[in-house]
Design an enzyme around this catalytic site. Sequence first.
Site, PDB file in Angstrom:
ATOM      1  N   CYS A   1       0.857  -1.200   0.000  1.00 15.97           N
ATOM      2  CA  CYS A   1       0.000   0.000   0.000  1.00 15.97           C
ATOM      3  C   CYS A   1       0.889   1.244   0.000  1.00 15.97           C
ATOM      4  O   CYS A   1       0.618   2.227  -0.691  1.00 15.97           O
ATOM      5  CB  CYS A   1      -0.884   0.030   1.243  1.00 15.97           C
ATOM      6  SG  CYS A   1      -1.845  -1.458   1.524  1.00 15.97           S
TER       7      CYS A   1
ATOM      8  N   CYS B   1       2.351   3.022  -3.246  1.00 16.04           N
ATOM      9  CA  CYS B   1       1.539   4.025  -3.957  1.00 16.04           C
ATOM     10  C   CYS B   1       1.168   5.185  -3.038  1.00 16.04           C
ATOM     11  O   CYS B   1       1.278   6.338  -3.404  1.00 16.04           O
ATOM     12  CB  CYS B   1       0.253   3.408  -4.494  1.00 16.04           C
ATOM     13  SG  CYS B   1       0.502   2.274  -5.857  1.00 16.04           S
ATOM     14  N   HIS B   2       0.721   4.837  -1.818  1.00 16.69           N
ATOM     15  CA  HIS B   2       0.100   5.859  -0.961  1.00 16.69           C
ATOM     16  C   HIS B   2       1.078   6.498   0.016  1.00 16.69           C
ATOM     17  O   HIS B   2       0.703   7.457   0.697  1.00 16.69           O
ATOM     18  CB  HIS B   2      -1.061   5.248  -0.173  1.00 16.69           C
ATOM     19  CG  HIS B   2      -2.173   4.724  -1.034  1.00 16.69           C
ATOM     20  ND1 HIS B   2      -3.036   5.542  -1.705  1.00 16.69           N
ATOM     21  CD2 HIS B   2      -2.551   3.458  -1.340  1.00 16.69           C
ATOM     22  CE1 HIS B   2      -3.912   4.800  -2.386  1.00 16.69           C
ATOM     23  NE2 HIS B   2      -3.632   3.543  -2.175  1.00 16.69           N
TER      24      HIS B   2
ATOM     25  N   CYS C   1      -8.530  -1.979  -4.383  1.00 13.18           N
ATOM     26  CA  CYS C   1      -7.134  -1.555  -4.541  1.00 13.18           C
ATOM     27  C   CYS C   1      -6.235  -2.792  -4.616  1.00 13.18           C
ATOM     28  O   CYS C   1      -5.315  -2.848  -5.425  1.00 13.18           O
ATOM     29  CB  CYS C   1      -6.725  -0.685  -3.358  1.00 13.18           C
ATOM     30  SG  CYS C   1      -5.736   0.749  -3.804  1.00 13.18           S
TER      31      CYS C   1
ATOM     32  N   CYS D   1     -35.124  -0.048  12.398  1.00  9.75           N
ATOM     33  CA  CYS D   1     -33.960   0.478  13.131  1.00  9.75           C
ATOM     34  C   CYS D   1     -34.361   1.759  13.853  1.00  9.75           C
ATOM     35  O   CYS D   1     -33.981   2.014  14.993  1.00  9.75           O
ATOM     36  CB  CYS D   1     -32.818   0.794  12.176  1.00  9.75           C
ATOM     37  SG  CYS D   1     -32.403  -0.502  11.006  1.00  9.75           S
TER      38      CYS D   1
ATOM     39  N   CYS E   1     -35.979   2.015  17.477  1.00  6.73           N
ATOM     40  CA  CYS E   1     -35.076   2.028  18.636  1.00  6.73           C
ATOM     41  C   CYS E   1     -34.152   3.245  18.583  1.00  6.73           C
ATOM     42  O   CYS E   1     -34.031   3.990  19.544  1.00  6.73           O
ATOM     43  CB  CYS E   1     -34.223   0.770  18.676  1.00  6.73           C
ATOM     44  SG  CYS E   1     -35.104  -0.688  19.253  1.00  6.73           S
ATOM     45  N   HIS E   2     -33.465   3.415  17.459  1.00  4.02           N
ATOM     46  CA  HIS E   2     -32.306   4.317  17.450  1.00  4.02           C
ATOM     47  C   HIS E   2     -32.633   5.771  17.129  1.00  4.02           C
ATOM     48  O   HIS E   2     -31.781   6.629  17.321  1.00  4.02           O
ATOM     49  CB  HIS E   2     -31.242   3.754  16.510  1.00  4.02           C
ATOM     50  CG  HIS E   2     -30.783   2.391  16.928  1.00  4.02           C
ATOM     51  ND1 HIS E   2     -30.049   2.179  18.072  1.00  4.02           N
ATOM     52  CD2 HIS E   2     -30.997   1.165  16.389  1.00  4.02           C
ATOM     53  CE1 HIS E   2     -29.819   0.879  18.202  1.00  4.02           C
ATOM     54  NE2 HIS E   2     -30.384   0.238  17.196  1.00  4.02           N
TER      55      HIS E   2
ATOM     56  N   ARG F   1     -21.816  -5.451  13.170  1.00  9.75           N
ATOM     57  CA  ARG F   1     -22.708  -4.893  14.185  1.00  9.75           C
ATOM     58  C   ARG F   1     -24.139  -4.785  13.665  1.00  9.75           C
ATOM     59  O   ARG F   1     -25.102  -5.061  14.379  1.00  9.75           O
ATOM     60  CB  ARG F   1     -22.196  -3.512  14.612  1.00  9.75           C
ATOM     61  CG  ARG F   1     -22.950  -2.911  15.771  1.00  9.75           C
ATOM     62  CD  ARG F   1     -22.733  -3.737  17.025  1.00  9.75           C
ATOM     63  NE  ARG F   1     -23.674  -3.386  18.092  1.00  9.75           N
ATOM     64  CZ  ARG F   1     -24.924  -3.827  18.164  1.00  9.75           C
ATOM     65  NH1 ARG F   1     -25.408  -4.622  17.218  1.00  9.75           N
ATOM     66  NH2 ARG F   1     -25.682  -3.496  19.168  1.00  9.75           N
TER      67      ARG F   1
ATOM     68  N   CYS G   1     -27.802  -6.570  15.044  1.00 10.52           N
ATOM     69  CA  CYS G   1     -29.077  -5.918  15.289  1.00 10.52           C
ATOM     70  C   CYS G   1     -30.175  -6.593  14.471  1.00 10.52           C
ATOM     71  O   CYS G   1     -31.273  -6.809  14.965  1.00 10.52           O
ATOM     72  CB  CYS G   1     -28.993  -4.441  14.914  1.00 10.52           C
ATOM     73  SG  CYS G   1     -29.143  -3.317  16.306  1.00 10.52           S
TER      74      CYS G   1
END
Lengths: 108, 259
Positions: free
Chosen positions: B74, B77-78, B112, B175, B178-179, B216, B220
């Site tokens: 990586c 290039c970066h 990439c 979602c 609740c959130h 995550r 849920c």
Amino acid sequence: MAAARALINVPPKARRGEVIGIKSLISHEMETGFRPNATGQLIPRNIIKEFVCTYNGVEVFRAEFFPAVSANPFVSFTTRATESGTITMTWTGDNGFHASESVAITVE
Amino acid sequence: MISRWRIAAALAVIGATFPAIAEIPMSERKSGYDFMGKQTQAMQDDDTANAGMLWVLDGEALWKRHAGAANKSCADCHGDASASMKGVAARYPAFSPALGRAVNLEQRINSCRAERQQAKPLAYESKDLLALTAFIGRQSRGLPITVADDAGTRKAIESGRATFTRRQGQLNLSCAQCHDDNWSGRLAGAPVTQGQPTGYPIYRLEWQNLGSLQRRLRNCLTGIRTIVPALGAQELVELELYLMWRARGMTLETPGVRP
């Protein structure tokens, strides 16, 4: 990524006689030996069994680890700064696991 | 004909106003960090106690490692990630003109790898992909989330919003219920939280592992007993994008620690 990663935190400088906090964190899966895999067979135990901290070669802290200890165990403890030198932490465990980290401390 | 227009107009009004009412006002938004106990907060704040930093260190090693048929790293290039990757994670998911859809940071890393390194893609949720994502995310810690809201991403944001507000699963919950509507409450003793994706990938104490936002989200979705899309599914990428847009301007904490 066979090698374990460890993060340790020791104050670089301390006054003589001062109580200093030491923190250590190491990457380890701490596989308990009680968990079955997808085919129902138990995954063999793979844990760190012992953690030792020495201060200029003198043992100042020791802990035994068991299967109930979490993955990536974090240990925090205190010791008294007596003299300049090296604080070394060593973890040993199943399957020949061995990791060691050292850090210098200056005591004035 | 006229009555049909009237119904359409009425629906448009409902559609335009309903989500706006439910959304959390900008000034009341809180990161998951603010819902945590002091000790967990202290874990995140201290780089030698934050287990996510173990992955960041692994990611730093991977950043410099040569891979694939092109035998490039990586860094080839970066260069220095602290300069080149600063702010990048705060802008993802982003629209990829080449693919014509939104891609998240994990997918961007893998494209990439495929194009520049000619290496095999890293499996979703694998240690190496999490490590690279955490390392790149770490370069944006403290920066505001700034995903694009333009012609490219608008459709995906809207689609993510539709997923967020759609009731689904055996519990027939969205979602948002609740959130957006009940984030000040508790569920089985634990705070509900606003679901702001400010620290991903996070070290979740429950997982004893680092995990992505998609992991995550799948948690849920399992909780409301709905059909859970596979890791990397476009529906989840668009939901990620909507959540990041919803958290725009909030500070990125990667790698976060969450209970």
